[in-house]
Design an enzyme around this catalytic site. Structure first.
Site, PDB file in Angstrom:
ATOM      1  N   ARG A 167      27.686  20.301   8.132  1.00  0.00           N
ATOM      2  CA  ARG A 167      28.204  18.965   8.460  1.00  0.00           C
ATOM      3  C   ARG A 167      28.944  18.982   9.800  1.00  0.00           C
ATOM      4  NH1 ARG A 167      30.244  15.932   3.049  1.00  0.00           N
ATOM      5  NH2 ARG A 167      28.469  16.488   1.747  1.00  0.00           N
ATOM      6  N   SER A 176      29.185  24.093  -0.238  1.00  0.00           N
ATOM      7  CA  SER A 176      29.358  23.235   0.931  1.00  0.00           C
ATOM      8  C   SER A 176      30.816  22.912   1.221  1.00  0.00           C
ATOM      9  CB  SER A 176      28.534  21.965   0.737  1.00  0.00           C
ATOM     10  OG  SER A 176      28.567  21.208   1.907  1.00  0.00           O
ATOM     11  N   ASP A 208      30.043  25.321   4.810  1.00  0.00           N
ATOM     12  CA  ASP A 208      28.848  26.134   5.111  1.00  0.00           C
ATOM     13  C   ASP A 208      28.212  25.789   6.450  1.00  0.00           C
ATOM     14  OD1 ASP A 208      28.043  23.660   4.124  1.00  0.00           O
ATOM     15  OD2 ASP A 208      26.178  24.435   3.304  1.00  0.00           O
ATOM     16  N   LYS A 247      20.679  20.191   7.745  1.00  0.00           N
ATOM     17  CA  LYS A 247      21.515  19.544   8.738  1.00  0.00           C
ATOM     18  C   LYS A 247      22.308  20.634   9.447  1.00  0.00           C
ATOM     19  CE  LYS A 247      24.819  18.097   5.159  1.00  0.00           C
ATOM     20  NZ  LYS A 247      24.104  18.238   3.885  1.00  0.00           N
TER      21      LYS A 247
HETATM   22  C1  G16 Z   1      24.711  17.442   0.178  1.00  0.00           C
HETATM   23  C2  G16 Z   1      23.329  17.094   0.614  1.00  0.00           C
HETATM   24  C3  G16 Z   1      23.379  15.891   1.506  1.00  0.00           C
HETATM   25  C4  G16 Z   1      24.081  14.741   0.818  1.00  0.00           C
HETATM   26  C5  G16 Z   1      25.454  15.194   0.375  1.00  0.00           C
HETATM   27  C6  G16 Z   1      26.260  14.159  -0.378  1.00  0.00           C
HETATM   28  O1  G16 Z   1      25.458  17.818   1.286  1.00  0.00           O
HETATM   29  O2  G16 Z   1      22.738  18.175   1.316  1.00  0.00           O
HETATM   30  O3  G16 Z   1      22.072  15.580   1.857  1.00  0.00           O
HETATM   31  O4  G16 Z   1      24.207  13.650   1.658  1.00  0.00           O
HETATM   32  O5  G16 Z   1      25.307  16.328  -0.439  1.00  0.00           O
HETATM   33  O6  G16 Z   1      25.806  14.054  -1.639  1.00  0.00           O
HETATM   34  P1  G16 Z   1      26.544  13.229  -2.765  1.00  0.00           P
HETATM   35  O7  G16 Z   1      26.822  11.879  -2.185  1.00  0.00           O
HETATM   36  O8  G16 Z   1      25.509  13.207  -3.849  1.00  0.00           O
HETATM   37  O9  G16 Z   1      27.806  13.940  -3.136  1.00  0.00           O
HETATM   38  P2  G16 Z   1      26.253  19.181   1.308  1.00  0.00           P
HETATM   39  O10 G16 Z   1      26.856  19.252   2.679  1.00  0.00           O
HETATM   40  O11 G16 Z   1      27.256  19.034   0.207  1.00  0.00           O
HETATM   41  O12 G16 Z   1      25.227  20.236   1.016  1.00  0.00           O
END
Ligand code: G16
Length: 544
Positions: free
Chosen positions: A283, A113, A280, A377
């Site tokens: 966001r 990500s 990716d 998302k």
């Molecule tokens: C991932 C998850 C999201 C989450 C985010 C933050 O995002 O898909 O649903 O909100 O991690 O997670 P944390 O606060 O545990 O670091 P991504 O965009 O990294 O895949």
């Protein structure tokens, strides 16, 4: 084709986090590390043989090599067909779209990500199921359990495939179809939004936008959509050439990391609209001229105006937000007379609600917004949604948000991150907070009185599974909140996240600076958790 059975031994650290298995590239490059995890996925899946899977990643360092290894392991495990994005690329939303469109069993996404990339950066592997969404907890746990017992994996011997050539190939008995990673996704976006109206708005109103792809996966998608389809000038796209190390940057679209965009939008004569996406492509960050839209405000504005956009003309059935996300969307749901669900952090928790038709839109404070069109998302979807609304309303971004506040009140919001803490320090801090909870209810701190102090637990309204320990919640009588939780996506040490929220109904208070409004709450959050005493840090590493 020769299938080899390779003996191996388990790695003990292959439990997926918030969003798949994320580690340093060099960690993934250890002997059999990737192969073990991929074989564990196949071992955990219910009869994957002869089925179709989708495979691709965000193009970060090690993407291509990993794709070739995964293809050979898949062929040896009798997978029927794999659909791969050209050059091994797919944005996360696009892979979700392709899984659904081609009715695949699931997909393997290679991404960490928004985490930095390159040889010293991060890599990640995530499995998505047939609904196009992240594997639910029971499946990630099953994969982890397989990884703890693994003693062999299967792999085909053979040449690497030319990933840059569209077409159909045979690997062992498996078909590999290399497709354009953009076409299906673009068609889906065209079905949801009024591209002609957006294009007209650019032309007639001399409306200008810019987009920062942060040298990650959305560059080619942005070119296809904004430049080629909507007629935006090439100069409006920044950092749109994907690089294996994302140009050395941190592709997290926020005010700190999306520097090029922020300088442009807060500089002289900025365009009307600015946006960025992450590594990716799932966001998004939305900016107006000298104006930042918080992710929760963005979800709230989209929800309140969804009926103006073709894909959502029929109205919304419900919305959802993760627990630490501000409560701005709740207000809109209340007015629309639809439910607003509060889930733990992690997009996977929206999956059941979306599949059961209980929600249409959902979002998170971590710059994630999405809907029922896919099960991830979706950064560019959010940008197109905003563009479509701006084309209908013919207002500035700031005016749209300020009008929204005037109607619903404003939720001031900020997140403090304490990065790279020793794991034990972070865990002790959370445990100590937990021990205090029962004594905090009813306590007064200046003008703030706590009425809820708990460790958030979620019961899924569809399958009734309970997910406990999802963050410490302190809710105050005036609507303010302080939330503490540990990140589940980091690859180094532990990250403590402290989320601050306060509410103002009075329009005369809406133009205040967020950090000033939240400063007392921030001090309170530090005092209650004793962050300085326990971490040795007087300030967070980053404030967003
Ligand atoms: C991932 C998850 C999201 C989450 C985010 C933050 O995002 O898909 O649903 O909100 O991690 O997670 P944390 O606060 O545990 O670091 P991504 O965009 O990294 O895949």
């Amino acid at each position: 084709m020769l299938i080899k059975k390779i003996s191996t031994t388990p790695y003990l650290d292959q439990r997926p986090g918030t969003s798949g298995l994320r580690k340093k590239v060099k960690h993934f490059q250890q002997l059999n590390y990737l192969a073990n995890f991929i074989q564990s996925i196949f071992d955990a899946l219910d009869s994957p043989a002869v089925k179709t899977l989708v495979l691709g990643g965000d193009g970060r360092y090690y993407n291509q090599e990993a794709i070739q290894i995964i293809l050979k392991i898949a062929a040896a495990n009798q997978i029927g067909k794999i659909i791969v994005g050209r050059d091994g690329l797919f944005s996360t939303p696009a892979i979700s779209c392709v899984i659904r469109k081609h009715q695949a069993l699931g997909g393997i996404i290679l991404s960490a990500s928004h985490n930095p990339a390159g040889i010293d950066g991060d890599f990640g592997v995530k499995y998505n199921t047939s609904n196009g969404g992240p594997a639910p907890e029971f499946l990630t746990e099953a994969i982890y359990q397989k990884s703890q017992q693994i003693n062999r994996y299967f792999i085909c011997q053979g040449e690497d495939l030319p990933l840059d050539q569209l077409g159909t190939y045979i690997l062992g008995e498996m078909t590999v179809e290399i497709i354009d990673p953009i076409a299906d996704y673009l068609a889906l976006m065209e079905a949801l939004f009024d591209f002609d109206q957006i294009k007209d708005h650019f032309k007639q109103q001399k409306f200008q936008m810019c987009f920062d792809a942060m040298h990650a996966i959305t560059g080619p998608y942005a070119q296809a959509i904004f430049q080629h389809r909507l007629g935006v000038q090439p100069s409006a796209l920044f950092n749109h050439i994907p690089l294996p190390d994302f140009g050395g940057g941190h592709p997290d679209p926020n005010l700190v990391y999306a520097k090029t965009l922020v300088e442009k939008m807060y500089g002289e004569a900025p365009p009307d609209f600015g946006a960025a996406s992450d590594g990716d492509g799932d966001r998004n960050m939305i900016l107006g001229q000298h104006f930042f839209v918080t992710p929760a405000d963005s979800l709230a504005v989209l929800a309140a105006n969804a009926h103006l956009v073709p894909g959502y003309q029929g109205g919304l059935v419900g919305i959802a937000r993760s627990m630490p996300t501000s409560q701005a969307p709740d207000q809109v749901a209340e007015k629309l007379g639809i439910p607003c669900y509060e889930t733990p952090t992690g997009w996977k928790f929206f999956g059941n609600l979306l599949d059961a038709g209980k929600i249409t839109l959902c979002g998170e404070e971590s710059f994630g917004t999405g809907a029922n069109h896919i099960r991830e998302k979706d950064g560019l979807w959010a940008v197109l949604f905003w563009l479509n609304l701006l084309a209908v309303k013919k207002q500035s971004v700031a005016a749209m948000v300020k009008n929204h506040w005037a109607e619903y009140g404003r939720h001031f919001y900020s997140r403090y991150d304490y990065d790279d803490l020793p794991l034990e320090t972070a865990q002790t801090l959370m445990e100590d907070l937990n021990k205090q909870l029962s004594t905090l209810v009813g306590k007064q701190f200046g003008s703030y009185k706590i009425y809820i102090a708990d460790d958030f637990s979620y019961q899924d309204p569809v399958d009734h599974t309970i997910t406990a320990h999802q963050g410490i919640r302190l809710c105050f009588e005036d609507g303010s909140r302080i939330i503490y939780r540990l990140s589940g996506t980091g690859t180094q040490g532990a990250t403590l996240r402290v989320y601050l929220e306060s509410f103002a109904q009075d329009i005369n208070q809406h133009n205040q600076n967020s950090q000033q409004v939240l400063s007392t709450l921030a001090t309170l959050a530090q005092n209650i958790a004793q962050t300085q005493e326990k971490t040795g840090r007087s300030q967070p590493s980053i404030i967003t």
